[in-house]
Design an enzyme around this catalytic site. Sequence first.
Site, PDB file in Angstrom:
ATOM      1  N   GLU A 162       0.827  -1.309  -0.073  1.00 24.54           N
ATOM      2  CA  GLU A 162      -0.049  -0.042   0.114  1.00 24.54           C
ATOM      3  C   GLU A 162       0.774   1.402   0.054  1.00 24.54           C
ATOM      4  OE1 GLU A 162      -2.637  -0.492   3.110  1.00 24.54           O
ATOM      5  OE2 GLU A 162      -3.542  -2.333   2.288  1.00 24.54           O
ATOM      6  N   GLU A 267      -5.976 -11.101  -1.038  1.00 22.52           N
ATOM      7  CA  GLU A 267      -7.029 -10.569   0.230  1.00 22.52           C
ATOM      8  C   GLU A 267      -8.506 -10.463  -0.449  1.00 22.52           C
ATOM      9  OE1 GLU A 267      -5.432  -7.462   2.222  1.00 22.52           O
ATOM     10  OE2 GLU A 267      -3.543  -7.939   1.815  1.00 22.52           O
TER      11      GLU A 267
HETATM   12  C1  XIL Z   1      -6.372  -6.893   8.259  1.00 20.34           C
HETATM   13  C2  XIL Z   1      -6.855  -8.078   9.162  1.00 20.34           C
HETATM   14  O1  XIL Z   1      -7.510  -8.850   8.618  1.00 20.34           O
HETATM   15  C3  XIL Z   1      -7.176  -7.715  10.536  1.00 20.34           C
HETATM   16  O2  XIL Z   1      -7.478  -8.763  11.404  1.00 20.34           O
HETATM   17  C4  XIL Z   1      -6.552  -6.502  11.322  1.00 20.34           C
HETATM   18  O3  XIL Z   1      -7.014  -6.084  12.422  1.00 20.34           O
HETATM   19  C5  XIL Z   1      -6.056  -5.204  10.111  1.00 20.34           C
HETATM   20  O4  XIL Z   1      -5.528  -5.915   8.976  1.00 20.34           O
HETATM   21  N1  XIL Z   1      -4.758  -4.984   3.752  1.00 20.34           N
HETATM   22  C6  XIL Z   1      -3.982  -5.665   3.989  1.00 20.34           C
HETATM   23  C7  XIL Z   1      -4.463  -6.745   5.263  1.00 20.34           C
HETATM   24  O5  XIL Z   1      -2.890  -5.836   3.694  1.00 20.34           O
HETATM   25  O6  XIL Z   1      -3.085  -7.296   6.027  1.00 20.34           O
HETATM   26  C8  XIL Z   1      -5.142  -6.164   6.255  1.00 20.34           C
HETATM   27  O7  XIL Z   1      -5.643  -7.124   7.284  1.00 20.34           O
HETATM   28  C9  XIL Z   1      -6.448  -5.789   5.355  1.00 20.34           C
HETATM   29  C10 XIL Z   1      -5.974  -4.597   4.553  1.00 20.34           C
END
Ligand code: XIL
Length: 381
Positions: A162, A267
Amino acid sequence: MKKLKISALAALTSVLLLSGCSGSQSKEELTFKDAFEGKFLMGTALNVEQIAGNEPKAIEIAKKHFNSVVAENCMKMENIHPEEDIFFWDEADAFVEFAEKNNMHIVGHTLVWHSQAAPWIFVNENGEDVSREELIERMKNHIQTIVGRYKGRVDGWDVVNEAIEGDGSWRKSKWYQIIGPEYIELAFQFAQEADPEAELYYNDYGVSGRAKCDGIYDLVRNLLEKGVKVDGIGLQGHLNFDIPLISEMETSIQKLSSLGVNIMITELDMTIVPWPSDEVTAEVSLNYELSKEYDPYSEGLPDSVYQQVMDRYTGFFEMFLKHHEKITRVTFWGVHDGNSWRNDWPIEGRTDFPLLFDRNYQIKEGVDDILEMAKDWEMNQ
Ligand code: XIL
């Protein structure tokens, strides 16, 4: 007697029909990893409770359906490197051991990110920003200690997460402010030195937006021109019910893969409950207040909405299959609806339905059509 026989026969027939028993592999038996075999890896994110064995049904799904795993949180800096001299390995070690034991492809997530960074990394003992040289040194130590520990075991790393804003500009994170734009190439170089064989990825959300996609394209092109090893770009698939359009993500996949790097859909989840903002983002620090209006499905999802969700998921997978030569992996962010982060982000305490396994650990109705489509993809082209 006759009546009994007939009803027994009818029961047997319906069992056979329900189990899809037709001599070939039944719909029920088809798994994500088998259906997409030869197209791309299918992955899921695991949390520490699951890895610790506290949710055996989720682990059963992970082993049966997925051939790639990523740790949801335990490899992030605040967890694995909470203090300058303290690395906390227990959870990450358990995650890697679990994946190895089950012959799964392993993704390390994530080395350099503005969120979930350990607060100590950017400041000295007086709370002032450290110097550029000091932060480079700390970043090097962070990356090389972790990548070095799992050398030859973790297949690929989300090296930088990011770094680009929605308008295509560089995110002015502490990494950027203190080191300048070179922090990204340095991060990739440090990771490569620590494990030359591991794949190295840039990962981001909102990549379906044109300006953001263009920003990432320029960033990665620049890195490649300088000879920096970048093997792939991860498009975080944090989808909403209505945005982005499938065609918008498709355009981004085509554009970014033209750089000659692999594309991964990382994701993946699809929020069904209303989105409280105008912005398409996965910025984890967002936090809006809970109200009924934003939590409409706490009693269950109406059939009509469910159908729309499945149609949209099917459309995305159809597009992924169309581009399977560019895509090396599709990874869901979580195993089932019950413990998806979406229930608590960006509003805490909602009931969302973002994944393809439900709260009772059942594969959702209609997913078999997606799996059939994948299995028979060539045949139907
Ligand atoms: C999220 C997790 O799922 C949560 O449990 C945590 O509290 C916050 O992070 N982008 C990413 C992930 O790259 O690491 C994030 O994961 C969601 C957004």
